[in-house]
Motif scaffolding. Sequence first.
Motif, PDB file in Angstrom:
ATOM      1  N   ILE A  32       0.855  -1.176   0.000  1.00  0.00           N
ATOM      2  CA  ILE A  32       0.000   0.000   0.000  1.00  0.00           C
ATOM      3  C   ILE A  32       0.896   1.233   0.000  1.00  0.00           C
ATOM      4  CG2 ILE A  32      -1.863   1.231   1.189  1.00  0.00           C
ATOM      5  CD1 ILE A  32      -2.297  -1.585   2.669  1.00  0.00           C
ATOM      6  N   THR A  33       0.846   2.005  -1.081  1.00  0.00           N
ATOM      7  CA  THR A  33       1.639   3.230  -1.139  1.00  0.00           C
ATOM      8  C   THR A  33       0.856   4.346  -0.459  1.00  0.00           C
ATOM      9  OG1 THR A  33       0.761   3.786  -3.324  1.00  0.00           O
ATOM     10  CG2 THR A  33       2.822   2.569  -3.257  1.00  0.00           C
ATOM     11  N   CYS A  34       1.478   4.937   0.546  1.00  0.00           N
ATOM     12  CA  CYS A  34       0.855   6.029   1.292  1.00  0.00           C
ATOM     13  C   CYS A  34       1.552   7.323   0.888  1.00  0.00           C
ATOM     14  CB  CYS A  34       0.975   5.777   2.788  1.00  0.00           C
ATOM     15  SG  CYS A  34       0.211   4.214   3.308  1.00  0.00           S
ATOM     16  N   GLU A  35       0.827   8.171   0.189  1.00  0.00           N
ATOM     17  CA  GLU A  35       1.426   9.353  -0.419  1.00  0.00           C
ATOM     18  C   GLU A  35       2.095  10.265   0.591  1.00  0.00           C
ATOM     19  OE1 GLU A  35      -1.593  11.336  -2.630  1.00  0.00           O
ATOM     20  OE2 GLU A  35      -2.055   9.583  -3.884  1.00  0.00           O
ATOM     21  N   GLY A  36       1.481  10.432   1.744  1.00  0.00           N
ATOM     22  CA  GLY A  36       1.955  11.448   2.670  1.00  0.00           C
ATOM     23  C   GLY A  36       1.541  12.823   2.152  1.00  0.00           C
ATOM     24  N   ASN A  37       1.897  13.855   2.888  1.00  0.00           N
ATOM     25  CA  ASN A  37       1.534  15.226   2.524  1.00  0.00           C
ATOM     26  C   ASN A  37       2.613  15.861   1.670  1.00  0.00           C
ATOM     27  OD1 ASN A  37       0.637  14.908   5.753  1.00  0.00           O
ATOM     28  ND2 ASN A  37      -0.975  15.502   4.340  1.00  0.00           N
ATOM     29  N   SER A  44       5.131   6.852   2.862  1.00  0.00           N
ATOM     30  CA  SER A  44       5.525   5.575   3.465  1.00  0.00           C
ATOM     31  C   SER A  44       4.964   4.419   2.653  1.00  0.00           C
ATOM     32  CB  SER A  44       5.047   5.482   4.918  1.00  0.00           C
ATOM     33  OG  SER A  44       3.635   5.459   4.990  1.00  0.00           O
ATOM     34  N   LEU A  45       5.430   3.233   2.978  1.00  0.00           N
ATOM     35  CA  LEU A  45       4.990   2.006   2.318  1.00  0.00           C
ATOM     36  C   LEU A  45       4.530   1.028   3.387  1.00  0.00           C
ATOM     37  CD1 LEU A  45       4.855   0.711  -0.553  1.00  0.00           C
ATOM     38  CD2 LEU A  45       7.113  -0.267  -0.088  1.00  0.00           C
ATOM     39  N   ILE A  59       7.497   0.091   6.160  1.00  0.00           N
ATOM     40  CA  ILE A  59       8.437  -1.000   5.905  1.00  0.00           C
ATOM     41  C   ILE A  59       9.692  -0.530   5.160  1.00  0.00           C
ATOM     42  CG2 ILE A  59       6.701  -2.822   5.979  1.00  0.00           C
ATOM     43  CD1 ILE A  59       6.712  -2.757   2.895  1.00  0.00           C
ATOM     44  N   PHE A  60       9.573   0.496   4.318  1.00  0.00           N
ATOM     45  CA  PHE A  60      10.749   0.997   3.616  1.00  0.00           C
ATOM     46  C   PHE A  60      11.730   1.607   4.608  1.00  0.00           C
ATOM     47  CE2 PHE A  60      13.299   4.024   1.290  1.00  0.00           C
ATOM     48  CZ  PHE A  60      13.587   3.369   0.111  1.00  0.00           C
ATOM     49  N   LEU A  61      11.255   2.440   5.488  1.00  0.00           N
ATOM     50  CA  LEU A  61      12.101   3.041   6.516  1.00  0.00           C
ATOM     51  C   LEU A  61      12.726   1.977   7.403  1.00  0.00           C
ATOM     52  CD1 LEU A  61      13.111   5.455   8.274  1.00  0.00           C
ATOM     53  CD2 LEU A  61      10.912   5.323   9.465  1.00  0.00           C
ATOM     54  N   ARG A 325      -5.083  -0.040   9.765  1.00  0.00           N
ATOM     55  CA  ARG A 325      -4.568   1.318   9.788  1.00  0.00           C
ATOM     56  C   ARG A 325      -3.216   1.329   9.096  1.00  0.00           C
ATOM     57  NH1 ARG A 325      -7.503   4.930  13.021  1.00  0.00           N
ATOM     58  NH2 ARG A 325      -6.267   6.470  11.892  1.00  0.00           N
ATOM     59  N   VAL A 326      -3.030   2.320   8.229  1.00  0.00           N
ATOM     60  CA  VAL A 326      -1.800   2.409   7.447  1.00  0.00           C
ATOM     61  C   VAL A 326      -1.226   3.825   7.593  1.00  0.00           C
ATOM     62  CG1 VAL A 326      -2.439   0.571   5.854  1.00  0.00           C
ATOM     63  CG2 VAL A 326      -3.153   2.913   5.365  1.00  0.00           C
ATOM     64  N   GLY A 327      -0.452   4.263   6.598  1.00  0.00           N
ATOM     65  CA  GLY A 327       0.155   5.577   6.664  1.00  0.00           C
ATOM     66  C   GLY A 327      -0.804   6.681   6.245  1.00  0.00           C
ATOM     67  N   ILE A 328      -0.244   7.830   5.917  1.00  0.00           N
ATOM     68  CA  ILE A 328      -1.028   9.016   5.580  1.00  0.00           C
ATOM     69  C   ILE A 328      -1.342   9.038   4.084  1.00  0.00           C
ATOM     70  CG2 ILE A 328      -0.992  11.546   5.558  1.00  0.00           C
ATOM     71  CD1 ILE A 328       0.922  11.355   7.984  1.00  0.00           C
TER      72      ILE A 328
END
Length: 338
Positions: A32-37, A44-45, A59-61, A325-328
Motif C-alpha cells: 500500500i503506497t501512502c502518499e503522505g503530505n 511511506s509504504l 516498511i521501507f524506513l 490502519r496504514v500511513g497518511i
Amino acid sequence: MLWSLALLAGACMEYGPQSEEAFNRSGRGVFITCEGNFMWDNASLSYYDPETRQVENNIFLRANGMKLGDVAQSMTLHDGKGYVVVNNSGVIYVIDPDTFRITGLIEEVVSPRYIHFVDEQTAYVTDLYDPRITVVDTRTNRIRSRIDMNGHRSTEQMVQVGERVFVNCWSYDDKILVVDTRAECLVDSLAVGWQPNSLLLDRNGKLWTATDGRDGEAPALWRIDPATLQIERKFELPADRPPSKLTFDARNNRIYFIARDVWRMEADAESLPTEPFLPYAGTLYYGLGVDPDTAEVYVADAIDYVQHAAVYRFTPDGEAVDTLRVGIIPGSFCFKRP
C-alpha cells in the motif's frame, strides 16, 4: 554501489540515519503506497498479509534505515522486483518484494508518476512536469532516452496494446496519446473529456478512461477502441461525482471506480449502475484496488488527509473482511503473488 547511491539520495533529501530491520515476507501480500503530505517528507509504504491479517507500516524506513521521501505515487512489480515511484522526490526505488531492501535506483526524472515495462529491457516512466516520457534501460536502471510529447506537459498511466503504448494526459489536458514503441515517438492522439485521470484495458481489448469534467462538461467514463481510436461509449456522471481510480477485477470483466461511492459495472454494460457497490458513509474513499487472484476489494479511506488512514477489505460480494490502519493518504495498491 547501489546502496551508496541510495544513501546519497537520502542525504540530499536530509534523511536522518535509522536502524535497519530484517524482513522476509514471501508469498501473497499487498503493498500500500501512502502518499503522505506534499512537501512534508512523510510518504511511506505499508505491507499487508491477507492470510494472517497482519499489517506492517513504514516498511521501507524500517528495512533500509531511510525515509521513502515525498509523495509515494505508485508501485509496480516486475520480474521479481518492486518499483516504488516517489513523485516529488524525483526517484524510483527498486526493492526486493520479500525483504523490502533497496536493490536499485532510477534517478534524473523530474516528477515521476508511473512506470510501465515495454519489454524485458525497457521501461517507460511518465511525468507530471516533464513533457516527455523517460525511457529506462532496466538492466542498468539508467536513462536511455526521452520521448517528446509535443507540448503535452504531463503524462500518467500507460496501457500497451501490441507495439503501441497509450498514455493519458491528466494535468490541464484532454488527450489520450499513442506512442510507437519501435520508433519511440508520439504518433497519434485522441481527445476525450477534461483531465483523464485513469487508463485501463478490459477483457474485450477496449480502453477505459475517466475524466474530471469542468464547467459545462460533465465528468464521464469513456470506452475506446484502441485499434481505431474511436469512442464507443461515454457514460456521463453528475458534476459533483467525478469518477476516478478505475480498476478491474481478476478477469478484467468488471470495472470498479470511485465517484463519492464505490461503483462496479460490467465491461460490456450499456448504462451506468443504479446502485453503488459500497455506498458513501462519511468516508473519504481515496484509493481502490482489486486482488487479481481472489477478486477481493481494497478501499482506502484518507479520513482527513493528515492522520494515519484506514484501508477496508471486502469480499467480491461487498461483505466486510478486515480494517487496517496504514500511513497518511493511502493512494494505491500493488498485489504480490507467490
